[in-house]
Scaffold this motif. Structure first.
Motif, short mmCIF file in Angstrom:
data_model
loop_
_atom_site.label_atom_id
_atom_site.label_comp_id
_atom_site.label_asym_id
_atom_site.label_seq_id
_atom_site.Cartn_x
_atom_site.Cartn_y
_atom_site.Cartn_z
N UNK A 221 0.91 -1.19 -0.01
CA UNK A 221 -0.08 -0.10 0.06
C UNK A 221 0.87 1.44 0.03
N UNK A 222 1.84 1.28 0.82
CA UNK A 222 2.90 2.47 0.55
C UNK A 222 3.42 2.71 -0.63
N UNK A 223 3.79 1.58 -1.20
CA UNK A 223 4.35 1.72 -2.56
C UNK A 223 3.49 2.14 -3.47
N UNK A 224 2.44 1.55 -3.33
CA UNK A 224 1.06 2.13 -4.24
C UNK A 224 0.93 3.73 -4.16
N UNK A 225 1.13 4.10 -2.88
CA UNK A 225 0.91 5.66 -2.49
C UNK A 225 1.82 6.39 -3.20
N UNK A 226 3.28 5.95 -3.28
CA UNK A 226 4.13 6.59 -4.22
C UNK A 226 3.97 6.76 -5.64
N UNK A 227 3.36 5.50 -6.01
CA UNK A 227 3.04 5.56 -7.58
C UNK A 227 2.08 6.23 -7.76
N UNK B 8 -5.31 4.65 6.65
CA UNK B 8 -5.98 5.28 7.72
C UNK B 8 -5.64 6.62 8.09
N UNK B 9 -4.93 7.47 7.20
CA UNK B 9 -4.71 8.87 7.40
C UNK B 9 -4.68 9.60 6.10
N UNK B 10 -4.91 10.69 6.29
CA UNK B 10 -5.08 11.63 5.09
C UNK B 10 -3.91 11.78 4.11
N UNK B 11 -4.16 11.64 2.80
CA UNK B 11 -3.06 11.68 1.86
C UNK B 11 -3.40 12.67 0.64
N UNK B 12 -4.44 12.77 0.63
CA UNK B 12 -5.17 13.52 -0.68
C UNK B 12 -4.66 14.76 -0.76
N UNK B 13 -4.21 15.71 0.18
CA UNK B 13 -3.69 16.98 -0.06
C UNK B 13 -2.37 16.65 -0.64
N UNK B 14 -1.54 16.12 -0.35
CA UNK B 14 -0.26 15.63 -0.60
C UNK B 14 -0.15 15.28 -2.06
N UNK B 15 -1.15 14.28 -2.30
CA UNK B 15 -1.23 13.99 -3.67
C UNK B 15 -1.67 14.96 -4.93
N UNK B 16 -2.62 15.92 -4.28
CA UNK B 16 -2.62 17.24 -5.36
C UNK B 16 -1.43 18.20 -5.19
N UNK B 17 -0.85 17.96 -4.08
CA UNK B 17 0.36 18.82 -3.99
C UNK B 17 1.49 18.30 -5.05
N UNK B 18 1.48 17.15 -5.39
CA UNK B 18 2.24 16.37 -6.29
C UNK B 18 1.66 16.88 -7.84
N UNK B 19 0.37 17.10 -8.07
CA UNK B 19 -0.13 17.59 -9.10
C UNK B 19 0.42 19.01 -9.36
N UNK B 20 0.32 19.74 -8.58
CA UNK B 20 0.71 20.94 -8.58
C UNK B 20 2.49 21.19 -8.97
#
Length: 404
Positions: free
Chosen positions: A11-17, A134-146
């Motif tokens: 799951x952690x690897x999938x997060x970075x992907x 079990x924790x927020x990651x969506x803001x960081x993902x959109x930060x990567x978009x920016x």
């Protein structure tokens, strides 16, 4: 390593992907935005005709986004995202080869449709990974978009400075981004529907929960579109700033948004989605007041920076809330995305219309009022707060090996 530990690692690897996928998606947008003047010159279009053609981007996205859930259900999350992202990166070439208004409209419709479907697919996967962690990651993902958008725009600015033909620029960028996206998608979760799970409808009205969440996103994206398109004009026309200083206000706005998104998950995990958005609404409202009352460029630039800081995490949290709100995350996310795309489409023209009838100061009074709505109506995002605090699901132990 235990099964649970192995599943957590996957799951952690999938997060970075998925973060890499967001960056690739943003880089396409940044690449295109810098070459719009070339496209206008190549097609010999006036300002009004260009605006008409660009509107087909949002039209295409709104028509196609509901299909993303159906495609993911049919092919699985990994294959669907890989195909949709490739269509999006390859579609970057289309606007550069359009010779006239009609073909440019068709190109922008396709460009928007593929962008919207890839957007829904990657946000749905992001919400699922957030639930598993079990924790927020969506803001960081959109930060990567920016961050991807900034990189794409920097490369596009260099290409424009060198006088490169946009057809060559877009072809090279498309090839590189397609390869990067294809590689990143090999590590995302390959989620498959249950055997008895009904596929989502091809087209359906957004659920009521998505409409309420989308209204909050509407306010944030309206402020974002107004600031991006009109901040430089505001400083130039109202405060008599130089062209360079006026452009710097837009850059500052984009940078504060990117930094705030990357750091936003820490705030969400500590204070929750509702409190974070309410605080953001206060910051954005204060920024709006500084803009409206500004007597010199420095104050206005500080106002735009505060505006970017305040609205940065709102859209990611709206997608997270939509994904946690019902049994079909893709359908709810598509509904919220449609509303926010519409907001981004109408904001620049509405700001211009109000400014034409009154003044730019009055236009940003409207923006300021809308940002105050973030603080007032943040409670509709409470589903995202519950989702971000959820325990890691036992389903994580059953996640298949994400390697190709």
């Amino acid at each position: 390593m235990s099964d649970v530990g192995s599943a957590r690692g996957e799951v952690r690897r999938a997060r970075y992907a998925v973060a890499a996928v967001f960056a690739v998606h943003g880089a396409v947008t940044g690449s295109f935005a810098t070459r719009v003047p070339w496209v206008q010159e190549h097609t010999s279009l006036g300002t009004g005709q260009l605006g008409f053609a660009l509107a087909f981007t949002a039209f295409g996205a709104s028509c196609a986004m509901p299909l993303a859930g159906r495609i993911s259900h049919r092919f699985g999350s990994r294959t669907a995202l890989r195909g949709l992202l490739a269509l999006w990166t390859l579609s970057l070439v289309l606007p550069s080869v359009a010779p006239n208004l009609v073909t440019l409209c068709l190109a922008m419709f396709t460009y928007g449709a593929t962008a919207g479907m890839a957007d829904v697919a990657m946000n749905a996967l992001g919400v699922e990974i957030e639930r598993l962690l079990g924790r927020s990651i969506m803001s960081g993902l959109h930060g990567m978009w920016s961050a991807g958008a900034l990189i794409g725009s920097a490369a596009g600015t260099l290409a424009a400075h060198l006088g490169a033909d946009a057809r060559l620029h877009f072809a090279l960028a498309s090839a590189v981004l397609t390869l990067l996206g294809f590689a990143a998608c090999g590590w995302v979760l390959d989620l498959q529907p249950a055997e008895d799970e009904e596929p989502p409808p091809r087209f359906a009205l957004p659920p009521r929960s998505a409409l309420l969440i989308g209204a909050v996103g509407f306010c944030a994206v309206f402020a974002e579109g107004a600031s991006l398109d009109w901040s430089a004009v505001f400083l130039r026309d109202r405060l008599d700033s130089s062209a360079g200083l006026a452009a710097a206000s837009t850059t500052g706005f984009m940078l504060t948004m990117a930094v705030a998104r990357i750091a936003g998950d820490t705030m969400v995990n500590r204070f929750g989605a509702v409190r974070t958005v309410r605080a953001g609404g206060v910051f954005a409202g204060l920024g709006g007041l500084l803009i409206v009352l500004a007597g010199n460029p420095a104050v206005a630039m500080a106002g735009f920076a505060l505006m970017g800081l305040g609205i940065a995490v709102v859209v990611p949290l709206c997608f997270a809330a939509a994904g946690h709100a019902g049994p079909h995350p893709s359908q709810a996310i598509a509904g919220v995305a449609t509303i926010t795309y519409t907001s981004g489409l109408i904001a620049p023209s509405l700001i211009g219309g109000v400014a034409q009838a009154t003044s730019l100061m009055v236009s940003f009074c409207v923006v300021t009022v809308l940002t105050c709505g973030l603080a007032l109506f943040a409670g509709v995002l409470r589903t995202a707060e519950r989702g971000s605090r959820a325990e890691v699901s036992p389903r994580a132990a059953a996640v298949p090996d994400p390697r190709p």
